[in-house]
Design an enzyme around this catalytic site. Structure first.
Site, PDB file in Angstrom:
ATOM      1  N   GLU A 147     -36.524 -32.570   7.275  1.00 45.28           N
ATOM      2  CA  GLU A 147     -35.200 -31.980   7.401  1.00 45.28           C
ATOM      3  C   GLU A 147     -34.786 -31.507   6.004  1.00 45.28           C
ATOM      4  O   GLU A 147     -34.848 -32.296   5.048  1.00 45.28           O
ATOM      5  CB  GLU A 147     -34.195 -33.011   7.921  1.00 45.28           C
ATOM      6  CG  GLU A 147     -32.837 -32.375   8.087  1.00 45.28           C
ATOM      7  CD  GLU A 147     -31.757 -33.314   8.626  1.00 45.28           C
ATOM      8  OE1 GLU A 147     -32.057 -34.477   8.929  1.00 45.28           O
ATOM      9  OE2 GLU A 147     -30.609 -32.839   8.718  1.00 45.28           O
ATOM     10  N   ARG A 154     -43.859 -46.750   7.619  1.00 46.02           N
ATOM     11  CA  ARG A 154     -43.369 -46.011   6.449  1.00 46.02           C
ATOM     12  C   ARG A 154     -43.988 -46.553   5.175  1.00 46.02           C
ATOM     13  O   ARG A 154     -44.436 -47.697   5.135  1.00 46.02           O
ATOM     14  CB  ARG A 154     -41.851 -46.200   6.299  1.00 46.02           C
ATOM     15  CG  ARG A 154     -41.027 -45.629   7.387  1.00 46.02           C
ATOM     16  CD  ARG A 154     -39.573 -46.022   7.174  1.00 46.02           C
ATOM     17  NE  ARG A 154     -38.908 -45.193   6.184  1.00 46.02           N
ATOM     18  CZ  ARG A 154     -38.344 -44.020   6.463  1.00 46.02           C
ATOM     19  NH1 ARG A 154     -38.368 -43.548   7.689  1.00 46.02           N
ATOM     20  NH2 ARG A 154     -37.744 -43.319   5.522  1.00 46.02           N
ATOM     21  N   LYS A 177     -32.962 -40.673   1.372  1.00 48.77           N
ATOM     22  CA  LYS A 177     -32.378 -39.466   0.782  1.00 48.77           C
ATOM     23  C   LYS A 177     -30.909 -39.694   0.469  1.00 48.77           C
ATOM     24  O   LYS A 177     -30.397 -39.146  -0.507  1.00 48.77           O
ATOM     25  CB  LYS A 177     -32.515 -38.308   1.768  1.00 48.77           C
ATOM     26  CG  LYS A 177     -33.896 -37.680   1.779  1.00 48.77           C
ATOM     27  CD  LYS A 177     -33.855 -36.405   2.620  1.00 48.77           C
ATOM     28  CE  LYS A 177     -35.078 -36.307   3.500  1.00 48.77           C
ATOM     29  NZ  LYS A 177     -34.906 -35.423   4.636  1.00 48.77           N
TER      30      LYS A 177
END
Ligand code: ATP
Ligand code: MG
Length: 581
Positions: A40, A283, A293
């Site tokens: 994104e 992850r 982020k």
């Protein structure tokens, strides 16, 4: 280094995902595979993304398939072309080439047609509940949800309302389009999740063309299907979304309804709709760092670091400026491997990968960070010589360079001890040490300024000079130096870990990552460097012998005003601290 080396593609890597891909090719389920990396564009890529990039691009390359870069841009308020540009640059820098560059927003018209299809099938409805009411109706993990009062609207009414949503007749948030699945499902994601929302925001790609936007689950599943993605690899938090992903793919069924793709064919986009399979992996987490982020954004916005590319940031831009190489990051991904097991990787593994990558490639140079003057009293005042030094101890192909030598040198303060501690093998009053490439000097006199050591007067044993009979004579220590008359001043930025605690995300005692910032994470010193070190291209890595690996800053360095960033020390200094040194 500035030259990206090609991604390794030895077929020896193995993990459960590669096994699935291999099986699918052997069984004939797929004749070619396609993956995608779907960031994104709401921030810069970080170390965690490296794992996803290396996996999706790596698998595609290893099995002769291809990988798309797709911007998952369905949340216009948070997205920006600045991030789009940086992400493209970062993926290239890591050494990967995408097959096609796509945006989820390229498919907005297809998503819209798909939504109308769902409505027509009775699989979606327009709901008038507010966000808060939707939450109330949703139920909990232990209680089923309740049906929306609008759940049984007719297809005709739903279609009419949805078209009017698109036409901008309703206020932001006034209505949503929801999937009609099961309000009693044990998986909350299946309790009639929203598929579309009304939001007036200028989109980074489509501008003001739309006031309704698809939700992540619909957009992501359909984007994968549109692009013919065979293996959609994502992190474990999406495991609970997989039933919804499959629901969207199956209910819309692009493979059997290619007419829905007409808007794209009109744009000339090559399309190969397929039924994709989502597979989740764990992850990448690294201690002594934060990786969301949101938190990285806060560090930048609050001025706690100097921007997204601050060399202490775990962003790819930060790591790159720090002197991390694509090879080191890919090596890290190989070392940690792929599994479904959550774990925390030690920061020292990241550093070890960088040392390993640079050791064989980084040219050696001489630099003194903490200077102390050493005068060789038995050389003439105007003595000058050029000494030939190998650029690399193990790689003759890197050649030699000339290092100027004269009577007055700078050495590191740490390499001299007036009152030596036990085990100190460098220079002390009355003892000898080897000056790298020069010969053996004895410290005859220590010139003090008050309590401070000001200058060392030393004599050089002429017989110990290279090529002479005593050149091989053993002394315990060898130290580096630069010629005071020839050395150039350089700004050297000594970076260290940004956080002092292994788990800065832990806020259980009320303290947050902001409270754990390492006050010594950046120190700036003026160092003396040999002339050849200044002639370094920005972003070229060097080893300053005995000091560490450094990179010429890609923004600020020039031959006239050299600036180096410390990428990593030669040894793991944190391990010593942990061991109670
Ligand atoms: P963050 O949680 O830091 O905001 P994100 O997951 O929202 O990151 P996206 O841009 O959505 O960021 O991520 C793109 C891809 O990268 C996703 O497929 C995601 O699963 C993957 N990814 C993100 N963070 C990690 C990580 N720490 N380890 C492995 N893959 C990751
Ligand atoms: Mg995300």
């Amino acid at each position: 280094m500035s030259e990206p080396s090609p991604p390794p593609s030895e077929p020896t890597r193995n993990d459960f995902i590669r096994q699935i891909v291999r099986d699918d090719l052997v069984s004939g389920k797929h004749t070619a595979i396609r993956t995608r990396f779907p960031p994104e564009p709401n921030g810069y890529l970080h170390l965690g993304h490296t794992k996803a990039i290396c996996l999706s691009f790596g698998v595609a390359a290893e099995f002769g398939g291809d990988c798309n870069l797709r911007f998952d841009d369905t949340n216009p308020a948070k997205e920006d072309p600045e991030y789009v540009a940086a992400i493209k640059e970062d993926v290239h820098w890591l050494g990967y080439e995408w097959h096609e560059l796509r945006h989820a927003s390229d498919y907005f018209e297809v998503f819209y047609l798909a939504a109308e299809k769902l409505i027509a099938q009775g699989d979606a409805y327009v709901c008038d509940l507010s966000a808060e009411q939707v939450r109330e109706y949703r139920g909990t993990l232990t209680e089923p949800g309740r049906n929306s009062p609008n759940r049984e609207r007719s297809v005709a009414e739903n279609l009419d309302l949805f078209r009017r949503m698109r036409a901008g007749e309703f206020a932001d948030g006034a209505r949503t389009l929801r999937a009609k699945i099961d309000m009693a499902s044990g998986n909350i994601n299946l309790r009639d999740p929203a598929l579309y929302r009304i939001k007036r925001a200028t989109h980074q790609n489509t501008g003001d063309a739309w006031c309704i936007y698809p939700m992540y689950d619909l957009a992501h599943a359909l984007s994968d299907a549109i692009e013919g993605i065979t293996h959609s690899l994502c992190t474990l938090e999406f495991e609970d979304h997989r039933p919804l992903y499959d629901w969207c793919v199956d209910k819309v069924d692009l493979v059997r309804h290619p007419e829905l793709l007409a808007p794209l064919t009109a744009q000339g986009l090559p399309l190969e709709a397929a039924k994709p399979r989502q597979i989740e992996f764990s992850r990448l987490n690294i201690n002594y760092t934060v990786m969301s982020k949101r938190k990285l954004m806060a560090l930048v916005k609050e001025g706690l670091v100097d921007g997204w590319d601050d060399p202490r940031m775990p962003t790819l831009q930060g790591l790159r400026r720090r002197g991390y190489t694509p090879g080191a990051l890919r090596l890290l991904c190989d070392r940690i491997g792929i599994s479904k097991q959550n774990s925390v990787t030690d920061f020292s593994l990241l550093e070890a990968c960088l040392r390993e990558d640079l050791d064989s490639r980084a040219p050696r140079r001489l630099a003194v960070l903490n200077p102390l003057k050493l005068v060789i009293t038995n050389l003439a005042a105007d003595h000058e010589a050029m000494l030939s030094f190998a650029n690399h101890p193990k790689d003759a192909s890197l050649g030699n360079r000339e290092v100027p030598f004269s009577r007055e040198l700078w050495i590191e303060q740490d390499d001299f001890m007036r009152e030596p501690v036990k085990g100190f093998h460098r220079l002390m009053p009355g003892t000898e040490v080897r000056l790298r490439g020069v010969g053996i000097v004895r410290c005859d006199e220590v010139v003090l300024d008050g309590d401070q050591v000001r200058t060392l007067h030393c004599s050089l044993d002429p017989e110990s000079r290279p090529g002479n009979a005593g050149a091989e004579r053993k002394v315990k220590g060898t130290i580096h130096w630069v010629s005071a008359r020839h050395a150039l001043a350089a700004e050297v930025r000594l970076y260290d870990r940004l956080f002092t605690t292994a788990d800065p995300d832990d806020d259980s005692d009320g303290r947050t990552y902001r409270d754990y910032l390492n006050p010594d994470s950046r120190q700036v010193v003026t160092a003396w460097i040999e002339p050849a070190a200044a002639q370094t291209a920005p972003e070229q890595s060097l080893q300053f012998e005995r000091v560490g690996y450094f990179v010429a800053d890609r923004r600020d360095h020039s031959a006239a005003a050299p600036v180096f960033n410390r990428s990593v020390t030669l040894r793991d200094v944190w391990a010593k601290q942990a061991a109670g040194k």
